[in-house]
Scaffold this active site. Sequence first.
Site, mmCIF file in Angstrom:
data_model
loop_
_atom_site.group_PDB
_atom_site.id
_atom_site.type_symbol
_atom_site.label_atom_id
_atom_site.label_comp_id
_atom_site.label_asym_id
_atom_site.label_seq_id
_atom_site.Cartn_x
_atom_site.Cartn_y
_atom_site.Cartn_z
ATOM 1 N N ASN A 207 -10.365 5.011 6.502
ATOM 2 C CA ASN A 207 -9.341 5.847 7.113
ATOM 3 C C ASN A 207 -9.800 7.277 7.364
ATOM 4 O OD1 ASN A 207 -9.216 5.661 4.149
ATOM 5 N ND2 ASN A 207 -7.713 7.288 4.315
ATOM 6 N N SER B 271 -0.131 -2.224 8.254
ATOM 7 C CA SER B 271 1.080 -1.408 8.297
ATOM 8 C C SER B 271 1.447 -1.101 9.738
ATOM 9 C CB SER B 271 0.864 -0.100 7.531
ATOM 10 O OG SER B 271 2.072 0.600 7.368
ATOM 11 N N HIS C 272 3.146 1.411 11.101
ATOM 12 C CA HIS C 272 3.152 2.780 11.619
ATOM 13 C C HIS C 272 1.769 3.293 11.995
ATOM 14 C CE1 HIS C 272 1.733 5.515 8.279
ATOM 15 N NE2 HIS C 272 1.890 4.408 7.597
ATOM 16 N N THR D 186 15.923 -8.248 0.901
ATOM 17 C CA THR D 186 16.505 -8.485 2.222
ATOM 18 C C THR D 186 15.558 -7.999 3.312
ATOM 19 O OG1 THR D 186 18.743 -8.227 1.335
ATOM 20 C CG2 THR D 186 18.472 -7.996 3.720
ATOM 21 N N CYS E 250 -2.313 10.616 2.436
ATOM 22 C CA CYS E 250 -1.812 10.339 1.091
ATOM 23 C C CYS E 250 -2.412 11.267 0.042
ATOM 24 C CB CYS E 250 -2.100 8.883 0.716
ATOM 25 S SG CYS E 250 -1.247 7.706 1.776
#
Length: 384
Positions: free
Chosen positions: A153, A201, A203, A239, A325
Amino acid sequence: MRLPVYLDYNATTPVDQRVLTPMLPWFTEQFGNAASRTHLYGWTAEEAVVQARKQVAKLLNANPKEIVFTSGATEANNLAIKGVFEKLSYKGRHIVTVATEHKAVLDTCHHLEQLGAEVTYLTPSADGLITSQQVAEVLRNDTILVSVMYANNEIGVIQPIRELAAVTHQAGALFHTDATQSVGKLPLDVQAEGIDLLSLSAHKLYGPKGIGALYVRQGIEVVSQMDGGGHERGRRSGTLNVPAIVGLGKACELAQKEMKTESERLRQLRDRLESAVLENVPDTFVNGSATHRLSHLTNICFEHIDGENLLLNLKDIAVSTGSACTSASVLPSYVLKTLGLSDDQAYASLRFSLGRFTTDEEIDFAIQHIGEVVRKMRMDVSYS
């Protein structure tokens, strides 16, 4: 042109309008719970989830039944690594990973070390790459999992995943890859490359935040880390976030159609930005491999400059010093330190990551802005 120019697409991407539009009805008109099996609202929601599962699976050349929806890649990494460890700890407790992995993998491994796991952290060469021989040399009879990021990354280096998976399987272990920065940007084939588990992911590929997935090869069992209802074939309860899942599916569909042309366009823009900076700004160099890397990213070190002040002065472009992060940390990038950079060099390195909405005008502006800021900063230092 909107300022600041956004060149931090590895941190996150804006939701593509073509992704947002099909998501919207699932917030209001079609709001059913996909687990409700007794009425039309639930059936309709379930059909949307099934369609999205197919779209994600197609991008990876997987079976839709092998896709587990999660809240993102961090959860997917946790489910893969912890889930395999809990399932196979009777067989062995040894895990192999790389020192330059994302914190979502490294911190998960550190957690498991407190529970009795033995983790080997491989050190890549100065270009950020590891070899299948490095992996083979540390594999043991009690190795149960090897986890290697597909593309880093921070520096964009692409690892030889197919070769790494092959030696892992020869030792009877499973192979996991955090492909968060690769899915939708590189052609991935979990079957051909021998990948057992893969994290992604939404996004990072123009989908919404808060949704991701874990690919789990058919026949492999992982212990659920989220209990309470047995959703996702008992692998992840909760859910289902239908609007976000619809968005992830659409984002994967668009990526599959446009990946090749988008990658080449971004490569040309990246190369123009990188070449101009290296040519016009003295004492600069690219971190990591210049050949085995993502087409939209460059990580450049500006020597003899305070990195924090450089970021503050580059107020008209949005870039980063590394992973979002860890951006709150005052420490230099552990990825760059692992490659052999000094603290000063790591602090003075910036990651430029381009994306779908990056324009030629923005790159031209960034080139000019970077040059002006660096020259002024060095001049101020020389006269101070």
